[in-house]
Structure formats: structure tokens, C-alpha cells
Design a protein around this motif. Structure first.
Motif, PDB file in Angstrom:
ATOM      1  N   PRO A 112      35.672  39.264  47.634  1.00 55.81           N
ATOM      2  CA  PRO A 112      36.732  39.487  46.636  1.00 55.81           C
ATOM      3  C   PRO A 112      36.321  39.126  45.212  1.00 55.81           C
ATOM      4  O   PRO A 112      36.815  39.730  44.259  1.00 55.81           O
ATOM      5  CB  PRO A 112      37.875  38.597  47.121  1.00 55.81           C
ATOM      6  N   GLU A 136      36.362  41.773  42.097  1.00 61.68           N
ATOM      7  CA  GLU A 136      37.546  41.315  41.360  1.00 61.68           C
ATOM      8  C   GLU A 136      38.141  42.398  40.474  1.00 61.68           C
ATOM      9  O   GLU A 136      39.369  42.466  40.312  1.00 61.68           O
ATOM     10  CB  GLU A 136      37.169  40.097  40.501  1.00 61.68           C
ATOM     11  N   VAL A 141      38.403  45.606  48.208  1.00 61.82           N
ATOM     12  CA  VAL A 141      37.062  45.408  48.760  1.00 61.82           C
ATOM     13  C   VAL A 141      36.724  46.655  49.595  1.00 61.82           C
ATOM     14  O   VAL A 141      37.592  47.482  49.874  1.00 61.82           O
ATOM     15  CB  VAL A 141      36.983  44.128  49.632  1.00 61.82           C
TER      16      VAL A 141
END
Length: 196
Positions: A29, A33, A38
Motif C-alpha cells: 500500500p 499510495e 494495489v
């Protein structure tokens, strides 16, 4: 296919051994970001296959990046035509590195050799880079490359849900600007042609 090198890094084609660490990066993650989600292992493998197909077809694209001293795969960088649905055209540069590779100057170093290849070997007049308005680390890399931003180029990525990831900024670098203001690099760079 072109293989690019600095003293510390190798930008090369994708290998089977890259797929595990590539999938792990894209499932992280923190690495993802500034993306909506993901990626699954299957999505990561499919992207690596597309990247290699582009390298095979045109000789340049999104290269796998490894640390020259250890052979460790740390991510990708390179060049790619801007998507057709974007509000502008051209060729972009970009990068994505594993968290373990952050903070070493690798992104700037790898992107610099890719951009230099774009100008010197492909004779492109300009390179673009895009990221979300909130991704300050990538914008810092763009500035270290000598790229500049005109807020008039900023745009909303309508493929992303409304929120902080929708607004994007665009940085540009011309071949004449790179020659005039080439940033200091920790390492020299060179290009090697590698046959299939």
C-alpha cells in the motif's frame, strides 16, 4: 533492445525472477499510495509482460531496474507514449521503486539515464512526467531532473474516483533545457544495445 547503465544501476529487460518482487511491490500500500488500488499478482505479471513486449517491439519502454553491484531488482523506470485519453500528447518518463530502494537517489539516477536516451538516441524534443498533485516525492524527482511545471497543464484524471488522487500535475523537460541545466549525477551513464 537498449540496455541502459549507470555506475550503480542497470535498466534492462524483464526476467522471470523479477515477477515475485514486482508483485510484492505492487501489493504494498505504501508503494501504491498514489494509485487507486494495489495490484494482484496476476495484474503485476500482465504488466511486466506488456512492458517486455514494448521493449522487444520498439527497443525502449519501461525497463526493469537492478542494482549493478548486487543484481537486486528494485523496480522500474523508463519511457512510454502518453495514453491516448490524456489531454496532451508526447512521451512520458516515470518510475516505481520498492520501499527498500527509497532514499538512495535511484529514481533520479535511473530517470536521468532514460531521459538522456530519449533525447540523444530517440531525438525527442520533449519529455513529460505526470503524477498526482499530492505526490510530492515524485515531484521532487521531476524538479531534480530539471523539469518544470506550468499549472495550466494540470488536469483531472476522470478514470480515478473523486478525491485527492484525481488532480494531476504535469512537468516538462526539453532537450535544450537538459543540455543547459543537466543535474549533477552520482554516476555516469551509458547506453548499450542488447540483441534479443
Amino acid at each position: 533492445m537498449a540496455e541502459l547503465r549507470t555506475d550503480r544501476l542497470v535498466l534492462r529487460g524483464w526476467r522471470e525472477s523479477d515477477l515475485g518482487p514486482w508483485a510484492a511491490m505492487n501489493a504494498d500500500p505504501e508503494v501504491r499510495e498514489y494509485f487507486p488500488d494495489v495490484l494482484t499478482r496476476e495484474q503485476s505479471q500482465a504488466s511486466a509482460a506488456r512492458f517486455q513486449a514494448d521493449l522487444d517491439q520498439r527497443g525502449w519502454g519501461w525497463w526493469a531496474v537492478e542494482v549493478a553491484a548486487t543484481g537486486e531488482f528494485i523496480g522500474f523506470t523508463g519511457l512510454d507514449p502518453v495514453d491516448e485519453n490524456m489531454p496532451f500528447t508526447g512521451v512520458e518518463t516515470g518510475w516505481r521503486l520498492a520501499r527498500s530502494a527509497w532514499g538512495h537517489g535511484y529514481a533520479t539516477e535511473a530517470a536521468l539515464v532514460a531521459v538522456t536516451f530519449a533525447f540523444e538516441s530517440l531525438a525527442l524534443p520533449e519529455i513529460l512526467a505526470m503524477t498526482t498533485a499530492t505526490n510530492l516525492r515524485s515531484q521532487a524527482v521531476m524538479r531534480r531532473l530539471g523539469m518544470t511545471r506550468d499549472p495550466a497543464d494540470d488536469y483531472d484524471d476522470v478514470s480515478v474516483p473523486a478525491g485527492p488522487l484525481r488532480r494531476n500535475v504535469v512537468y516538462r523537460l526539453s532537450s535544450t533545457t537538459l543540455r543547459r541545466t543537466r543535474p549533477a549525477s552520482r554516476a555516469g551513464c551509458s547506453t548499450h544495445r542488447k540483441s534479443d
